[in-house]
Enzyme design. Structure first.
Site, short mmCIF file in Angstrom:
data_model
loop_
_atom_site.label_atom_id
_atom_site.label_comp_id
_atom_site.label_asym_id
_atom_site.label_seq_id
_atom_site.Cartn_x
_atom_site.Cartn_y
_atom_site.Cartn_z
N GLU A 44 103.10 -11.95 96.29
CA GLU A 44 103.02 -11.18 97.52
C GLU A 44 102.06 -11.89 98.49
O GLU A 44 101.19 -11.89 98.30
CB GLU A 44 102.69 -9.64 97.70
CG GLU A 44 103.69 -8.87 96.84
CD GLU A 44 103.60 -7.72 97.04
OE1 GLU A 44 104.65 -6.94 97.26
OE2 GLU A 44 102.24 -7.01 97.19
N GLU A 66 96.13 -5.01 99.04
CA GLU A 66 95.53 -3.92 99.54
C GLU A 66 94.12 -3.56 98.90
O GLU A 66 93.27 -3.11 99.37
CB GLU A 66 96.26 -3.02 100.12
CG GLU A 66 97.29 -3.24 101.29
CD GLU A 66 98.72 -2.67 101.38
OE1 GLU A 66 98.87 -1.54 100.65
OE2 GLU A 66 99.52 -3.20 102.02
N SER A 91 107.55 -7.73 103.29
CA SER A 91 108.57 -7.56 104.44
C SER A 91 110.11 -7.81 103.66
O SER A 91 110.85 -8.23 104.66
CB SER A 91 108.30 -8.22 105.55
OG SER A 91 107.25 -7.90 106.21
N GLY A 93 103.75 -6.12 105.30
CA GLY A 93 103.99 -5.19 106.40
C GLY A 93 103.92 -5.74 107.73
O GLY A 93 103.61 -5.12 108.73
N HIS A 140 97.29 -4.87 93.72
CA HIS A 140 97.80 -5.22 95.11
C HIS A 140 96.74 -5.82 96.02
O HIS A 140 95.61 -5.29 95.98
CB HIS A 140 98.44 -3.76 95.56
CG HIS A 140 99.25 -3.95 96.81
ND1 HIS A 140 98.87 -3.94 97.89
CD2 HIS A 140 100.68 -4.00 96.69
CE1 HIS A 140 99.80 -4.29 98.59
NE2 HIS A 140 101.02 -4.26 98.07
N ASN A 165 107.07 0.51 96.29
CA ASN A 165 105.70 0.94 96.66
C ASN A 165 105.56 1.81 97.81
O ASN A 165 105.49 1.44 98.97
CB ASN A 165 104.78 -0.11 96.58
CG ASN A 165 103.21 0.00 96.82
OD1 ASN A 165 102.81 1.11 96.67
ND2 ASN A 165 102.58 -1.15 97.10
N TRP A 166 105.30 3.24 97.40
CA TRP A 166 105.26 4.28 98.68
C TRP A 166 104.04 4.18 99.47
O TRP A 166 103.75 4.77 100.35
CB TRP A 166 105.77 5.69 97.90
CG TRP A 166 107.06 5.65 97.70
CD1 TRP A 166 107.97 4.82 97.56
CD2 TRP A 166 107.81 7.06 97.18
NE1 TRP A 166 109.18 5.34 97.21
CE2 TRP A 166 108.76 6.70 96.95
CE3 TRP A 166 107.08 8.35 97.34
CZ2 TRP A 166 109.84 7.50 96.53
CZ3 TRP A 166 108.16 9.26 96.73
CH2 TRP A 166 109.37 8.86 96.27
N LYS A 167 102.90 3.63 98.90
CA LYS A 167 101.62 3.32 99.47
C LYS A 167 101.31 4.84 99.53
O LYS A 167 101.54 5.71 99.10
CB LYS A 167 101.47 2.60 100.40
CG LYS A 167 102.22 1.10 100.23
CD LYS A 167 101.88 -0.07 101.27
CE LYS A 167 102.48 -1.29 100.83
NZ LYS A 167 102.29 -2.29 101.75
N GLY A 175 107.51 -2.42 100.04
CA GLY A 175 106.84 -1.33 100.99
C GLY A 175 107.47 -0.63 101.74
O GLY A 175 108.35 0.24 101.38
N GLY A 176 107.54 -0.92 103.12
CA GLY A 176 107.85 -0.12 104.23
C GLY A 176 109.57 0.12 103.88
O GLY A 176 109.73 1.41 104.10
P1 PGA Z 1 106.13 -4.33 102.78
O1 PGA Z 1 105.20 -4.21 101.73
O2 PGA Z 1 107.42 -4.46 102.29
O3 PGA Z 1 105.79 -3.16 103.72
O4 PGA Z 1 105.75 -5.65 103.62
C1 PGA Z 1 104.94 -4.88 100.39
C2 PGA Z 1 104.08 -4.32 99.35
O5 PGA Z 1 102.98 -4.27 99.84
O6 PGA Z 1 104.21 -4.32 98.24
#
Ligand code: PGA
Length: 250
Positions: A169, A101, A213, A175, A99, A8-10, A234-235
């Protein structure tokens, strides 16, 4: 069950950066036939970069791409939204919906998430439906209750292993560099598996991803837990080497 490693490149990067990242992922995976065979690998770039990623993947059959969200509506007067039909039209195979967010910053309810998943299904794509508790909810011992409500209210009744993936998640792990302990992940994934079995057709085979993470150094431990069928990253998905290392761990 084949693991799914989803990036997930966000809202990160530039057009050139997206082109470079997908090229590095494709080239980096090229030599690893067992990874390509044993894992489904997915990248979800920002909407605007989907055409570039699609172009880079036109002759690649071991990396798919998808959207990070879609509209809850078919089409029409929804300024700024992107429909599931448009994503399908751009050759997307997956759409991330719900998600945390978006639940947090765009106030998306379970009902909205469910509509988005239905749009995804209607357009013959697979919905990655995200669920997970806040830190305060875990501290209060409510994590299973929260996740149960999110699943039963966000997954369309017609969810199947072909059209649906669940991503667990814990919000406090996204993050932050904190991950849930293997015992907590194990407990939650078993709990989700039982729910899916009870309420959805072939629920025993719906993939359950862990996210929050996930990094190369914890991927192997997390991915070896029962009922963890992949990772939503994500990251670490913004770095080709790290992303590939996670796929190799799977
Ligand atoms: P993260 O994000 O790996 O940076 O914690 C995961 C996600 O939001 O899908």
């Amino acid at each position: 069950m084949k693991n799914l490693i989803a990036g997930n490149w966000k809202m990160n990067g530039t057009l050139d950066g997206a082109r470079a990242l997908i090229a590095d992922i494709v080239n980096g995976l090229d030599a690893y036939d067992d990874v390509k065979k044993k894992c489904d690998i997915l990248c979800c770039p920002p909407f605007l970069y989907i055409p570039a990623v699609r172009h880079s993947l036109h002759s690649v059959n071991y990396v798919s791409f998808g959207g990070q969200d879609c509209s809850a509506f078919d089409n029409g007067a929804h300024t700024g939204d992107v429909s599931a039909e448009m994503l399908k039209d751009s050759n997307c195979e997956y759409v991330i919906v719900g998600h945390s967010e978006r639940r947090q910053y765009q106030d998306e309810s379970d009902k909205t998430v469910q509509k988005k998943a239905e749009q995804t299904h209607k357009n013959n794509m697979c919905a990655i439906i995200c669920v997970g508790e806040l830190e305060s909810q875990r501290e209060a011992g409510q994590e299973q209750h929260v996740v149960r409500e999110q699943i039963l209210n966000s997954l369309p009744k017609a969810s199947t292993p072909e059209n649906t993936v669940v991503a667990y998640e814990p919000v406090w792990a996204i993050g932050t560099g904190k991950t849930a302990s293997p015992a907590d992940i194990n407990e939650m994934h078993n709990f989700i598996r039982d729910l899916l079995r009870e309420h959805y057709k072939d629920g025993h085979a719906i993939r359950i991803l862990y996210g929050g993470s996930v990094k190369p150094d914890n991927a192997e431990e997390i991915l070896s837990i029962e009922n963890v069928n992949g990772a939503l990253v994500g990251g670490a998905s913004l770095d080709a080497k790290s992303f590939i290392a996670i796929a190799k761990a799977a």
